[in-house]
Design an enzyme around this catalytic site. Structure first.
Site, PDB file in Angstrom:
ATOM      1  N   ASP A   1       0.823  -1.202   0.000  1.00 39.45           N
ATOM      2  CA  ASP A   1       0.000   0.000   0.000  1.00 39.45           C
ATOM      3  C   ASP A   1       0.863   1.261   0.000  1.00 39.45           C
ATOM      4  O   ASP A   1       1.493   1.587   1.007  1.00 39.45           O
ATOM      5  CB  ASP A   1      -0.908  -0.006   1.227  1.00 39.45           C
ATOM      6  CG  ASP A   1      -1.880   1.162   1.250  1.00 39.45           C
ATOM      7  OD1 ASP A   1      -2.035   1.831   0.208  1.00 39.45           O
ATOM      8  OD2 ASP A   1      -2.487   1.402   2.306  1.00 39.45           O
TER       9      ASP A   1
ATOM     10  N   ASP B   1      -1.658   5.712  -6.346  1.00 40.23           N
ATOM     11  CA  ASP B   1      -1.914   4.836  -5.207  1.00 40.23           C
ATOM     12  C   ASP B   1      -2.028   3.391  -5.661  1.00 40.23           C
ATOM     13  O   ASP B   1      -2.798   3.081  -6.574  1.00 40.23           O
ATOM     14  CB  ASP B   1      -3.204   5.284  -4.508  1.00 40.23           C
ATOM     15  CG  ASP B   1      -3.517   4.452  -3.287  1.00 40.23           C
ATOM     16  OD1 ASP B   1      -2.579   4.043  -2.575  1.00 40.23           O
ATOM     17  OD2 ASP B   1      -4.713   4.205  -3.026  1.00 40.23           O
TER      18      ASP B   1
END
Length: 511
Positions: A169, A387
């Site tokens: 992440d 992201d």
């Protein structure tokens, strides 16, 4: 029942996906800013014994301590992406991903538009003790099997090392695992981490400088013995996603892409989570790659330098993706490698990797979107981030409306528009068409860089001959997000020394 489920999902996502039925029309060191986070001068290699996930120390051909830094290779790791679970269609998986994206975007909005409750502040620059040319390369797995759009990495934690699958992440900082005693935990595949079973586990004490990098629980414990009492933490992702436990130090080992090769790094700061909630879909925890000082990427800078990159295979592939810590010579030599500068981070949200968009091109034409749409407002909201943990791509609502309409107007009328398809819009019937022609999509950055995408990175081919635009709007946050679906088959590099994002088209299955 299926219709009821879809209607429920629509209600949940109503703020993120307005619907329009339109007529349709191509293709680190104690004196450094890392507050005492240090790494050993070398890493101990380990090899897999092949017995229930345990690892044992392996002999190396030469002593790394005597090798010049210039001869040290990078580390390349495998990333995996779980294939769709039995009985789940591609449509089901992407609708679930959109639902999880909705919760994640709300978290990002809250982090970006208000001072973070954890009080964490990343330093303005990093000056690691040494930045070797060594690289670490791993394989990353997809999380589609359990309805997740994330990519996962195998990490072996503790001594003896045991295997855990952690979500990769770039939108968060803290590394953490579900830990025994697990007082309130989500279901994961395999056992939780047992601190008592590892000889290398150490608590970070409440008097340690590193304890100040995390937020305490809502009812913090008094630090009566600063050199002995553990450091409790609370890290939140959204209304229903959070982890609470003790900050600790442990050995992390990753398998490399070379057969039988692996690498161990000692003293990695991570969260030993005893209470964990959220949409983590069977993973054991999360590997943070954000800009903050506690992320895995930040902690590895002292060993592998200021650069990391990944190359994500397409969502339908069963081949592992790759992640590289350190510089990749093949990527740097790529003739189509392009860079854009990272935008200055919003101070309340220093976790995220911001880029500065100038506009969006559809069919080669720059769309009429106000420049104000791309800016970061005074309260920290808005802006554009890249992201790895968000599946689809999202644009601030004013931009999304223009982008969607541009595709509707430019699409061939030979593809019938499907009205009232859940969540995604527009969608088309392309039954019997092997490679539908669609308008081109590009992102133009403020510094002149342009990112051109192939059709399969912004249109999703679903079941029954349905094809949908893989872009949605974010009306509440004003934030735009380049998600992992749009990053497929690009080698994406985060150069934190020169403060820039690089991207080059590659067949990631071949990296």
């Amino acid at each position: 029942m299926a219709q009821l489920a879809e209607r429920s999902l629509l209600l949940l996502l109503v703020l993120l996906s307005p619907f329009v039925a339109s007529a349709g029309v191509a293709k680190l060191n104690s004196s450094s800013p890392l507050f005492g986070i240090e790494f050993p001068p070398f890493n101990t290699a380990v090899a897999d014994t092949g017995c229930d996930g345990k690892l044992v120390a392996a002999e190396e051909a030469g002593d790394e301590r005597t090798q010049p830094a210039s001869l040290s290779p990078s580390l390349k790791l495998h990333i995996t992406r779980r294939t769709a679970a039995a009985g789940r269609t591609r449509k089901d998986s992407f609708l679930d991903s959109a639902q999880k994206d909705a919760a994640r975007i709300e978290t990002m909005r809250r982090r970006a538009s208000s001072a973070r409750p954890d009080g964490e502040r990343a330093p303005a620059a990093y000056s690691p003790r040494r930045a070797l040319s060594e690289r670490l390369v791993a394989t990353v797995e997809s999380g589609v099997a359990v309805g997740s759009g994330e990519y996962l990495m195998d990490v072996y934690v503790g001594t003896p090392p045991r295997r855990f699958q952690m979500i990769m992440d770039t939108g968060s900082d803290l590394n953490w695992l579900q830990c025994a005693p697990c007082l309130d935990c989500f279901e994961q595949r395999g056992p939780v981490f047992e601190p008592a079973a590892s000889s290398s586990y150490r608590n970070v004490t409440c008097g340690d400088q590193r304890c100040g990098l995390v937020a305490p629980p809502e009812a913090p414990r008094a630090c009566r013995r600063p050199g002995e009492d553990p450091c409790p933490y609370y890290y939140w992702y959204g209304d229903q996603s959070n982890t609470t436990g003790d900050l600790a130090l442990e050995s992390f080992t990753v398998n490399l892409t070379a057969p039988g090769a692996s690498r161990r790094v000692d003293g990695v700061v991570f969260g030993c989570g005893h209470r964990n909630r959220g949409l983590f879909h069977g993973a054991a925890g999360l590997l943070g790659l954000g800009r903050g000082p506690l992320s895995f990427a930040s902690q590895l800078r002292a060993v592998y330098g200021h650069t990391f990159s990944y190359c994500l295979v397409d969502h339908g592939s069963d081949v592992g993706s790759k992640m590289v810590f350190g510089e990749d010579p093949l990527l740097l030599a790529h003739p189509r490698l392009n860079y854009t500068a990272f935008a200055p981070a919003s101070s309340p949200a220093d976790t995220f990797y911001y880029v500065q968009l100038r506009g969006v091109l559809v069919g080669g034409e720059l769309l009429n979107i106000s420049s104000d749409t791309w800016g970061v407002s005074k309260d920290g909201s808005g802006g554009t981030i890249i992201d790895s943990g968000t599946t689809l791509s999202y644009f601030a609502e004013p931009a999304y409306r223009v982008i969607r309409q541009a595709f509707v107007e430019r699409m061939s009328r030979s593809y019938p528009l499907i009205a009232d398809f859940p969540v995604l819009n527009p969608c088309y019937n392309v039954s019997g068409v092997e490679r539908p022609e669609v308008p081109e999509l590009s992102l133009a950055f403020a510094d002149g860089a342009v990112w051109d995408f192939p059709a399969e990175n912004y249109f999703i081919r679903l079941d029954d001959g349905i094809m949908c635009l893989a872009v949605l709007g974010t009306p509440r946050s004003g934030m735009s997000i380049i998600g992992n679906f749009q990053q497929q088959n690009f080698h994406v590099v985060y150069d934190l020394l020169k403060n820039r994002l690089g991207f080059a088209p590659r067949r990631c299955a071949e990296v």
